[in-house]
Design a protein around this motif. Structure first.
Motif, PDB file in Angstrom:
ATOM      1  N   ILE A   1       3.846   5.647  -5.731  1.00 37.25           N
ATOM      2  CA  ILE A   1       3.777   5.664  -7.196  1.00 37.25           C
ATOM      3  C   ILE A   1       2.700   6.631  -7.681  1.00 37.25           C
ATOM      4  N   ILE A   2       1.503   6.536  -7.089  1.00 32.69           N
ATOM      5  CA  ILE A   2       0.370   7.361  -7.542  1.00 32.69           C
ATOM      6  C   ILE A   2       0.642   8.849  -7.308  1.00 32.69           C
ATOM      7  N   THR A   3       1.083   9.208  -6.094  1.00 33.09           N
ATOM      8  CA  THR A   3       1.254  10.622  -5.757  1.00 33.09           C
ATOM      9  C   THR A   3       2.390  11.261  -6.555  1.00 33.09           C
ATOM     10  N   ASN A   4       3.535  10.595  -6.602  1.00 34.39           N
ATOM     11  CA  ASN A   4       4.674  11.170  -7.313  1.00 34.39           C
ATOM     12  C   ASN A   4       4.451  11.214  -8.822  1.00 34.39           C
ATOM     13  N   THR A   5       3.860  10.150  -9.371  1.00 37.02           N
ATOM     14  CA  THR A   5       3.575  10.130 -10.812  1.00 37.02           C
ATOM     15  C   THR A   5       2.551  11.196 -11.179  1.00 37.02           C
ATOM     16  N   SER A   6       1.550  11.370 -10.339  1.00 33.83           N
ATOM     17  CA  SER A   6       0.514  12.369 -10.611  1.00 33.83           C
ATOM     18  C   SER A   6       1.110  13.771 -10.692  1.00 33.83           C
ATOM     19  N   LEU A   7       1.998  14.090  -9.754  1.00 33.82           N
ATOM     20  CA  LEU A   7       2.594  15.432  -9.756  1.00 33.82           C
ATOM     21  C   LEU A   7       3.567  15.614 -10.920  1.00 33.82           C
ATOM     22  N   ILE A   8       4.250  14.554 -11.314  1.00 35.21           N
ATOM     23  CA  ILE A   8       5.127  14.635 -12.497  1.00 35.21           C
ATOM     24  C   ILE A   8       4.291  14.945 -13.733  1.00 35.21           C
ATOM     25  N   VAL A   9       3.158  14.249 -13.877  1.00 39.68           N
ATOM     26  CA  VAL A   9       2.265  14.464 -15.025  1.00 39.68           C
ATOM     27  C   VAL A   9       1.704  15.878 -15.007  1.00 39.68           C
ATOM     28  N   VAL A  10       1.277  16.342 -13.828  1.00 39.43           N
ATOM     29  CA  VAL A  10       0.716  17.690 -13.699  1.00 39.43           C
ATOM     30  C   VAL A  10       1.734  18.741 -14.130  1.00 39.43           C
ATOM     31  N   ILE A  11       2.981  18.587 -13.681  1.00 41.18           N
ATOM     32  CA  ILE A  11       4.022  19.557 -14.035  1.00 41.18           C
ATOM     33  C   ILE A  11       4.357  19.496 -15.522  1.00 41.18           C
ATOM     34  N   CYS A  12       4.462  18.301 -16.063  1.00 42.50           N
ATOM     35  CA  CYS A  12       4.848  18.146 -17.474  1.00 42.50           C
ATOM     36  C   CYS A  12       3.747  18.605 -18.439  1.00 42.50           C
ATOM     37  N   MET A  13       2.491  18.413 -18.061  1.00 44.15           N
ATOM     38  CA  MET A  13       1.382  18.686 -18.969  1.00 44.15           C
ATOM     39  C   MET A  13       0.903  20.134 -18.934  1.00 44.15           C
ATOM     40  N   ASN A  14       1.369  20.914 -17.950  1.00 43.33           N
ATOM     41  CA  ASN A  14       0.910  22.301 -17.823  1.00 43.33           C
ATOM     42  C   ASN A  14       2.066  23.263 -18.053  1.00 43.33           C
ATOM     43  N   ARG A  15       1.974  24.031 -19.114  1.00 40.65           N
ATOM     44  CA  ARG A  15       3.056  24.946 -19.471  1.00 40.65           C
ATOM     45  C   ARG A  15       3.282  26.023 -18.409  1.00 40.65           C
ATOM     46  N   SER A  16       2.234  26.357 -17.660  1.00 39.03           N
ATOM     47  CA  SER A  16       2.389  27.370 -16.618  1.00 39.03           C
ATOM     48  C   SER A  16       3.319  26.902 -15.500  1.00 39.03           C
ATOM     49  N   LEU A  17       3.554  25.596 -15.426  1.00 34.68           N
ATOM     50  CA  LEU A  17       4.443  25.040 -14.402  1.00 34.68           C
ATOM     51  C   LEU A  17       5.836  24.746 -14.936  1.00 34.68           C
ATOM     52  N   HIS A  18       6.106  25.156 -16.168  1.00 34.46           N
ATOM     53  CA  HIS A  18       7.431  24.929 -16.750  1.00 34.46           C
ATOM     54  C   HIS A  18       8.384  26.046 -16.327  1.00 34.46           C
ATOM     55  N   GLU A  19       8.528  26.165 -15.019  1.00 33.20           N
ATOM     56  CA  GLU A  19       9.420  27.138 -14.414  1.00 33.20           C
ATOM     57  C   GLU A  19      10.508  26.400 -13.643  1.00 33.20           C
TER      58      GLU A  19
ATOM     59  N   MET B   1       0.834  -1.210   0.000  1.00 30.86           N
ATOM     60  CA  MET B   1       0.000   0.000   0.000  1.00 30.86           C
ATOM     61  C   MET B   1       0.865   1.256   0.000  1.00 30.86           C
ATOM     62  N   LEU B   2       1.932   1.252   0.792  1.00 34.89           N
ATOM     63  CA  LEU B   2       2.839   2.398   0.816  1.00 34.89           C
ATOM     64  C   LEU B   2       3.465   2.629  -0.557  1.00 34.89           C
ATOM     65  N   TYR B   3       3.875   1.546  -1.198  1.00 29.44           N
ATOM     66  CA  TYR B   3       4.498   1.651  -2.519  1.00 29.44           C
ATOM     67  C   TYR B   3       3.510   2.180  -3.553  1.00 29.44           C
TER      68      TYR B   3
END
Length: 318
Positions: free
Chosen positions: A39-57, A33-35
């Motif tokens: 995976i879910i939390t870190n992958t989600s934030l990676i996707v959010v940052i990569c998919m939104n140009r406003s976060l390309h800072e 469950m911890l693993y």
């Protein structure tokens, strides 16, 4: 007593595992469950940052590197740990031992170096807000991230190449995973070269990031004390999650060093296990929560994505 070079040694015994009977299924479920959460939390934030140009800072690109490293370090431990929890024979093959040492040590080194560069980034953003975009460009961020990863990988490839040549007089280590220091302790051959290189590389890898962190936060504190209320609020909002992450990781590494370098026979085994796993488990769990909740841009982007998905689901059900 076993007497063999590490390169010809077929396996190592992990002596920290104990027979817990049917409780192993409970430990397996908790660990799995911890693993999954990591995976879910870190992958989600990676996707959010990569998919939104406003976060390309710069700040968010460093965060993306940090989240990738959390996945990397966790994957170096959790799958193997899950197998060992259910297994009755707790051994690890020599090649996989090398791989695990490489993954966990590069993870720790990349984490600390990444956090050090992030502190410098916060220093530029707070102390030189008008010049920040010219001093910390996206190209510089990519170069810094590449240098961090390449340096850490090369450093530990050299460490492993030195360890492979060691002659071991045993094959049992008191750990849940392969630890470079514990493996080197089994050596009955001369490890002077290993010690010299280890001392030099560790000092280099710790001192430079530590100096950068101390320099950055001394400058940030100086600006905060002499600056406006708005400057202090900006410093607190952007530095709080970074400081919490840095302190948590530093404590975790200290815990791991304590339990592997010193005699812990008088300490309960459960506590020793927590100490050895703290820096690989808590850090990947804590970082997404802290940065996801504290950074308003990430938080607002996640909210917009959730609202959009809820809207699409409602539209499809009509």
């Amino acid at each position: 007593m076993l007497n063999s070079t590490f390169s010809t040694l077929s396996y190592l015994i992990l002596g920290a595992f104990v027979d817990v009977g049917t409780l192993k299924y409970f430990y397996f479920m908790v660990t799995a469950m911890l693993y999954i959460i990591i995976i879910i939390t870190n992958t989600s934030l990676i996707v959010v940052i990569c998919m939104n140009r406003s976060l390309h800072e710069p700040m968010y690109l460093f965060l993306c590197s940090l989240f990738v490293n959390e996945l990397y370090g966790s994957t170096g431990l959790f799958p193997f740990l899950l197998v060992q929890i259910l297994s009755d024979i707790h051994t690890i093959s020599a090649p996989f031992c090398f791989l695990q040492i490489f993954c966990l040590y590069t993870y720790a080194n990349v984490e600390f170096s990444n956090l050090a560069v992030m502190s410098y980034d916060r220093y530029l953003a707070i102390c030189y807000p008008l010049q920040y975009n010219t001093r910390m460009t996206s190209n510089k961020v990519v170069i810094l991230i590449m240098v961090i990863w390449l340096y850490c990988c090369v450093r530990f490839l050299i460490t492993l190449s030195l360890n492979i040549r060691l002659t071991l007089c045993g094959n049992t280590i008191n750990s849940l995973y392969c630890d470079n220091y514990l493996v080197a302790k089994l050596a009955c051959s001369d490890i002077k070269v290993n010690n010299i290189y280890g001392l030099f590389s560790i000092s280099f890898s710790i001192l430079i990031p530590l100096i950068l962190i101390l320099f950055s936060y001394m400058k940030i504190l100086k600006v905060c004390f002499s600056g406006s209320k708005q400057t202090r609020q900006k410093a607190v909002s952007t530095c709080t999650p970074h400081l919490a992450s840095l302190l948590n990781f530093s404590f975790g590494c200290c815990f791991e060093i304590l339990q592997s370098r010193f005699d812990m026979t008088s300490v309960p085994s459960v506590f020793c296990i927590i100490l050895s796993l703290y820096f690989v488990i808590i850090q990947p769990l804590l970082n997404p929560v802290m940065y996801g909740l504290q950074m308003s841009k990430i938080r607002n982007t996640c909210k917009r994505i959730l609202r959009y998905k809820m809207f699409v689901c409602r539209r499809d059900t009509k």
